[in-house]
Scaffold this active site. Structure first.
Site, PDB file in Angstrom:
ATOM      1  N   LYS A 116      55.191 -14.477   8.043  1.00 54.03           N
ATOM      2  CA  LYS A 116      54.804 -13.919   6.741  1.00 54.03           C
ATOM      3  C   LYS A 116      54.651 -14.979   5.653  1.00 54.03           C
ATOM      4  O   LYS A 116      53.842 -14.802   4.738  1.00 54.03           O
ATOM      5  CB  LYS A 116      55.790 -12.820   6.331  1.00 54.03           C
ATOM      6  N   ARG A 291      45.648  -5.986  13.873  1.00 54.89           N
ATOM      7  CA  ARG A 291      45.385  -4.997  14.931  1.00 54.89           C
ATOM      8  C   ARG A 291      44.618  -3.815  14.366  1.00 54.89           C
ATOM      9  O   ARG A 291      44.460  -3.675  13.157  1.00 54.89           O
ATOM     10  CB  ARG A 291      46.719  -4.478  15.467  1.00 54.89           C
ATOM     11  N   VAL A 294      47.175   2.691  13.297  1.00 53.64           N
ATOM     12  CA  VAL A 294      47.301   4.122  13.618  1.00 53.64           C
ATOM     13  C   VAL A 294      46.327   4.947  12.765  1.00 53.64           C
ATOM     14  O   VAL A 294      45.643   5.838  13.263  1.00 53.64           O
ATOM     15  CB  VAL A 294      48.753   4.602  13.379  1.00 53.64           C
TER      16      VAL A 294
END
Ligand code: MV4
Length: 449
Positions: A116, A291, A294
């Site tokens: 991060k 990625r 959802v």
């Protein structure tokens, strides 16, 4: 184009990827644990192969077995879905060593964004506005006091190896800093084997806004607007919508262009999400997810694009079929996540589904791997369905969501479904006036009633 893709995942996201493959004329290989032999993704794929026992660590995270499954079936590429191996740079490297394509960004980009501090430093240099805070890691408590005193309290101590809410400690006042600093370090060391932390100014009432980006890996990238994902419980999203209720078109264009230019600047490939805290009209970068997420369907719904097909195209070395000037928003979309969990505590509730009936009609999409008689195994995530509704306006979409929820039947296990009717009754939800703390405060108030 690929002729066969292996999907290294399960549940609704495995179905989502299989659907995209089928429309592209690509054969699919499902992998499954012994607990998932009867799962819908196994039934829906062209071929399937068992990769281990129930535990996710020994099956869906088992890199040697997944590589073997590719070699046995002749799959040329792997789609990781979300979770599991989707942000594992070592997996991407192992695939590369075996001449198998990973449908996603490079190992290097996953590594950069997985750390991060490096992610923030990279974004800052690319011109993306970040939360004020330490310049890199904070190695000592003396340094922590120096940085925090200059910035003013409250501050938040975050693990560089964390993300998504893991390894964070809030210091409301100067008196809390010692515990927050050493607490975050110890937790991070135990969880990730890395105790490096950084410090940020703590924003008290922001919204969680994330920008969808997509790159071709060759210096071209677009943005697909934002999603408001502020409604979360313990860092698990519950309700997501696009466009964000608090974001006007000029603001969207400004932050979207900054994000697209940033990922173009690093030759990013495929889908990515740039997460921000949004407070008083200002965006502050916190993390990037490398990625498919959802909640990607709400973006697909308002832009009319299939993000998974585009991911596959780019991974196969083809051109992405969209340009920024051809992307525009049509209407509004909302997703609700339905979990097999018992309220009010959200205790996982696996078991046998006696009746499953999905809602239908205009503007309704149901992404779920459930079927009548299916037994939800206890080993994995409790997400069992995503209901995504689209309408011309936010108001019409809320009405459609209520209508679709009324048609949905999931019998046999407890689910989080009862939450949503009550949520839709709330004036703050109807007006879109909520922040990252709204849901937890509301749940607390509900529990007290
Ligand atoms: C913050 C913050 C306030 N100020 N950082 C939580 C998850 C991780 N992605 C970042 N998180 C936060 N970072 C600063 N400087 C508040 C949160 C936060 C949060 C963020 C998004 C959605 C829900 C949240 C719930 C609690 C805390």
């Amino acid at each position: 184009m690929f002729s066969k893709i292996l999907i290294a995942n399960r549940g609704e996201i495995a179905l989502r990827v299989i659907r995209a493959c089928r429309e592209l004329g690509i054969l699919t290989v499902a992998v499954h644990s012994t607990a998932d032999a009867d799962a819908m993704h196994v039934r829906m794929a062209d071929e399937s192969i068992c990769i281990g026992p129930p535990s996710g660590t020994l099956s869906y995270l088992n890199v040697p077995n997944i590589i073997s499954a590719c070699e046995i079936t002749g799959a040329e590429a792997v789609h990781p879905g979300y979770g599991f191996l989707s942000e594992n740079a070592n997996f991407v490297q192992v695939l590369e060593d075996h001449d198998i394509k990973f449908i996603g960004p490079t190992a290097e980009h996953i590594r950069i964004m997985g750390d991060k501090i490096t992610a923030k430093d990279t974004m800052k240099k690319l011109g993306v506005p970040c939360v004020p805070g330490s310049d890199g890691g904070v190695p000592t408590i003396e340094e922590a006091f120096k940085v925090s005193d200059e910035m003013g309290f409250p501050v938040i101590v975050k693990a560089t190896a964390g993300g998504g809410g893991r390894g964070m400690k809030l210091a409301k006042t100067r008196d809390d800093l010692k515990d927050a600093f050493f607490g975050a370090r110890a937790e991070s060391k135990a969880a990730f084997g890395n105790d490096e932390v950084y410090i940020e100014k703590y924003l008290t009432l922001p919204r969680h806004i994330e920008v969808q980006v997509f790159g071709d890996g060759k210096g071209r990238a677009v943005h697909l607007g934002e999603r408001d994902c502020s409604l979360q419980r313990r860092h698990q999203k519950v309700f997501e919508e696009a466009p964000g209720p608090g974001i006007d078109p000029e603001t969207r264009e400004r932050i979207g262009k900054l994000c697209a230019d940033a990922v173009a600047g690093i030759n990013y490939a495929g889908a990515g999400t740039i997460e921000f805290l949004f407070e008083r009209g200002e965006f502050f970068f916190i993390e990037m997810n490398t990625r498919l997420q959802v909640e990607h369907p709400v973006t697909e719904a308002i832009f009319g694009v299939d993000l998974v097909k585009q991911q596959i195209r780019v991974a196969a070395g083809e051109e992405m079929t969209f340009r920024q000037e051809n992307l525009s928003i049509k209407g509004h979309a909302i997703e609700v996540r339905i979990n097999a969990e018992r309220l009010p505590d959200f205790t996982p509730c696996p078991g046998k589904i006696t009746t499953f009936h999905a809602p239908g009609g205009l503007g309704v999409r149901m992404d779920s791997a459930l079927y009548d008689g299916y037994t939800i195994p206890p080993y994995y995530d409790s997400l069992i369905a995503k209901l995504i509704v689209t309408g011309t306006t936010r108001q019409a979409t809320l009405a459609r969501l209520r209508r679709a929820l009324g048609e949905l039947i999931v019998d046999g296990v407890d689910t989080t479904l009862p939450l949503f009717d009550r949520l839709l009754d709330e004036p703050d939800i109807q007006s879109g006036d909520y922040d990252i703390h709204w849901l937890e405060k509301w749940l607390e108030a509900q529990a007290a009633e």
